[in-house]
Design a protein around this motif. Structure first.
Motif, mmCIF file in Angstrom:
data_model
loop_
_atom_site.group_PDB
_atom_site.id
_atom_site.type_symbol
_atom_site.label_atom_id
_atom_site.label_comp_id
_atom_site.label_asym_id
_atom_site.label_seq_id
_atom_site.Cartn_x
_atom_site.Cartn_y
_atom_site.Cartn_z
ATOM 1 N N MET A 6 0.840 -1.201 0.000
ATOM 2 C CA MET A 6 0.000 0.000 0.000
ATOM 3 C C MET A 6 0.873 1.249 0.000
ATOM 4 O O MET A 6 0.600 2.209 -0.720
ATOM 5 C CB MET A 6 -0.927 0.008 1.227
ATOM 6 C CG MET A 6 -2.027 -1.028 1.182
ATOM 7 S SD MET A 6 -3.382 -0.515 0.137
ATOM 8 C CE MET A 6 -4.097 0.729 1.176
ATOM 9 N N SER A 7 1.927 1.230 0.789
ATOM 10 C CA SER A 7 2.831 2.370 0.871
ATOM 11 C C SER A 7 3.524 2.606 -0.469
ATOM 12 O O SER A 7 3.639 3.749 -0.928
ATOM 13 C CB SER A 7 3.873 2.127 1.962
ATOM 14 O OG SER A 7 4.795 3.184 2.004
ATOM 15 N N GLU A 8 3.966 1.541 -1.115
ATOM 16 C CA GLU A 8 4.607 1.659 -2.424
ATOM 17 C C GLU A 8 3.627 2.166 -3.472
ATOM 18 O O GLU A 8 3.972 3.000 -4.319
ATOM 19 C CB GLU A 8 5.201 0.321 -2.843
ATOM 20 C CG GLU A 8 6.413 -0.080 -2.019
ATOM 21 C CD GLU A 8 6.896 -1.488 -2.312
ATOM 22 O OE1 GLU A 8 6.276 -2.194 -3.145
ATOM 23 O OE2 GLU A 8 7.897 -1.894 -1.700
ATOM 24 N N ALA A 9 2.396 1.681 -3.416
ATOM 25 C CA ALA A 9 1.365 2.123 -4.361
ATOM 26 C C ALA A 9 1.065 3.608 -4.156
ATOM 27 O O ALA A 9 0.923 4.367 -5.129
ATOM 28 C CB ALA A 9 0.097 1.293 -4.191
ATOM 29 N N LEU A 10 0.993 4.043 -2.923
ATOM 30 C CA LEU A 10 0.745 5.454 -2.635
ATOM 31 C C LEU A 10 1.890 6.329 -3.130
ATOM 32 O O LEU A 10 1.666 7.406 -3.681
ATOM 33 C CB LEU A 10 0.524 5.672 -1.135
ATOM 34 C CG LEU A 10 -0.820 5.199 -0.589
ATOM 35 C CD1 LEU A 10 -0.854 5.331 0.925
ATOM 36 C CD2 LEU A 10 -1.951 5.991 -1.212
ATOM 37 N N LYS A 11 3.115 5.853 -2.939
ATOM 38 C CA LYS A 11 4.276 6.603 -3.433
ATOM 39 C C LYS A 11 4.230 6.727 -4.955
ATOM 40 O O LYS A 11 4.534 7.782 -5.511
ATOM 41 C CB LYS A 11 5.576 5.933 -3.003
ATOM 42 C CG LYS A 11 5.910 6.137 -1.545
ATOM 43 C CD LYS A 11 7.211 5.445 -1.179
ATOM 44 C CE LYS A 11 7.490 5.558 0.311
ATOM 45 N NZ LYS A 11 8.717 4.859 0.700
ATOM 46 N N GLN A 12 3.858 5.651 -5.623
ATOM 47 C CA GLN A 12 3.785 5.665 -7.074
ATOM 48 C C GLN A 12 2.685 6.629 -7.545
ATOM 49 O O GLN A 12 2.898 7.419 -8.471
ATOM 50 C CB GLN A 12 3.518 4.269 -7.626
ATOM 51 C CG GLN A 12 3.511 4.233 -9.141
ATOM 52 C CD GLN A 12 3.313 2.833 -9.687
ATOM 53 O OE1 GLN A 12 3.209 1.865 -8.936
ATOM 54 N NE2 GLN A 12 3.251 2.728 -10.990
ATOM 55 N N ILE A 13 1.540 6.589 -6.896
ATOM 56 C CA ILE A 13 0.446 7.500 -7.243
ATOM 57 C C ILE A 13 0.873 8.946 -7.014
ATOM 58 O O ILE A 13 0.611 9.827 -7.832
ATOM 59 C CB ILE A 13 -0.826 7.151 -6.438
ATOM 60 C CG1 ILE A 13 -1.392 5.817 -6.917
ATOM 61 C CG2 ILE A 13 -1.860 8.261 -6.545
ATOM 62 C CD1 ILE A 13 -2.488 5.261 -6.029
ATOM 63 N N GLN A 14 1.555 9.163 -5.913
ATOM 64 C CA GLN A 14 2.032 10.504 -5.577
ATOM 65 C C GLN A 14 3.008 11.006 -6.644
ATOM 66 O O GLN A 14 2.916 12.147 -7.099
ATOM 67 C CB GLN A 14 2.703 10.459 -4.205
ATOM 68 C CG GLN A 14 2.888 11.772 -3.538
ATOM 69 C CD GLN A 14 3.431 11.591 -2.121
ATOM 70 O OE1 GLN A 14 4.174 10.646 -1.843
ATOM 71 N NE2 GLN A 14 3.057 12.495 -1.243
ATOM 72 N N GLU A 15 3.928 10.174 -7.051
ATOM 73 C CA GLU A 15 4.909 10.546 -8.069
ATOM 74 C C GLU A 15 4.231 10.815 -9.409
ATOM 75 O O GLU A 15 4.546 11.797 -10.088
ATOM 76 C CB GLU A 15 5.973 9.451 -8.222
ATOM 77 C CG GLU A 15 7.012 9.722 -9.294
ATOM 78 C CD GLU A 15 7.877 10.942 -9.034
ATOM 79 O OE1 GLU A 15 8.401 11.507 -10.014
ATOM 80 O OE2 GLU A 15 8.018 11.359 -7.858
ATOM 81 N N GLU A 16 3.284 9.957 -9.785
ATOM 82 C CA GLU A 16 2.568 10.158 -11.046
ATOM 83 C C GLU A 16 1.768 11.452 -11.015
ATOM 84 O O GLU A 16 1.723 12.194 -11.999
ATOM 85 C CB GLU A 16 1.656 8.968 -11.335
ATOM 86 C CG GLU A 16 2.420 7.703 -11.704
ATOM 87 C CD GLU A 16 1.534 6.469 -11.770
ATOM 88 O OE1 GLU A 16 0.318 6.566 -11.517
ATOM 89 O OE2 GLU A 16 2.071 5.389 -12.077
ATOM 90 N N SER A 17 1.138 11.734 -9.892
ATOM 91 C CA SER A 17 0.366 12.969 -9.753
ATOM 92 C C SER A 17 1.277 14.186 -9.854
ATOM 93 O O SER A 17 0.940 15.181 -10.497
ATOM 94 C CB SER A 17 -0.381 12.996 -8.415
ATOM 95 O OG SER A 17 -1.334 11.972 -8.367
ATOM 96 N N PHE A 18 2.426 14.114 -9.212
ATOM 97 C CA PHE A 18 3.389 15.208 -9.283
ATOM 98 C C PHE A 18 3.832 15.434 -10.719
ATOM 99 O O PHE A 18 3.871 16.572 -11.201
ATOM 100 C CB PHE A 18 4.603 14.921 -8.390
ATOM 101 C CG PHE A 18 5.695 15.932 -8.558
ATOM 102 C CD1 PHE A 18 5.622 17.159 -7.926
ATOM 103 C CD2 PHE A 18 6.792 15.665 -9.369
ATOM 104 C CE1 PHE A 18 6.629 18.106 -8.094
ATOM 105 C CE2 PHE A 18 7.794 16.599 -9.537
ATOM 106 C CZ PHE A 18 7.715 17.828 -8.901
ATOM 107 N N GLN A 19 4.183 14.366 -11.416
ATOM 108 C CA GLN A 19 4.652 14.480 -12.797
ATOM 109 C C GLN A 19 3.572 15.081 -13.694
ATOM 110 O O GLN A 19 3.848 15.934 -14.537
ATOM 111 C CB GLN A 19 5.102 13.115 -13.336
ATOM 112 C CG GLN A 19 6.372 12.599 -12.712
ATOM 113 C CD GLN A 19 7.576 13.481 -12.996
ATOM 114 O OE1 GLN A 19 7.662 14.131 -14.021
ATOM 115 N NE2 GLN A 19 8.503 13.524 -12.055
ATOM 116 N N LYS A 20 2.343 14.623 -13.509
ATOM 117 C CA LYS A 20 1.232 15.133 -14.317
ATOM 118 C C LYS A 20 1.024 16.622 -14.035
ATOM 119 O O LYS A 20 0.871 17.424 -14.956
ATOM 120 C CB LYS A 20 -0.047 14.352 -14.024
ATOM 121 C CG LYS A 20 -1.208 14.763 -14.876
ATOM 122 C CD LYS A 20 -2.432 13.911 -14.575
ATOM 123 C CE LYS A 20 -3.604 14.351 -15.425
ATOM 124 N NZ LYS A 20 -4.806 13.559 -15.145
ATOM 125 N N GLY A 21 1.019 17.007 -12.782
ATOM 126 C CA GLY A 21 0.851 18.410 -12.412
ATOM 127 C C GLY A 21 1.983 19.272 -12.923
ATOM 128 O O GLY A 21 1.770 20.386 -13.410
#
Length: 79
Positions: A6-21
């Protein structure tokens, strides 16, 4: 184990969101920069045409700016 995934998935989502933004922000900033550059270049053309004693109606026809906008540029040029 599940908490780690879950922690790894959240980190990945966070990184993808940052990149998109970041990408969206960069694109918007680039568009605004191009627009500003075009406006500045057009003002330079108007100033040069005014210095060459071209008429305001002619400059408006060539640049697609209003005669009022050109008059403001002329006033600033003479100030």
């Amino acid at each position: 184990m599940e908490a780690i995934r879950m922690s790894e998935a959240l980190k990945q989502i966070q990184e993808e969101s940052f990149q998109k933004g970041f990408q969206q922000g960069f694109q918007e900033g680039f568009k605004q920069g191009l627009q500003l550059g075009r406006q500045l270049a057009l003002r330079m053309v108007v100033k040069n045409m005014l210095r060459l004693n071209q008429s305001i109606p002619f400059i408006a026809q060539v640049t697609d700016l209003s005669e009022q906008e050109i008059q403001k540029i002329k006033e600033a040029l003479n100030a």
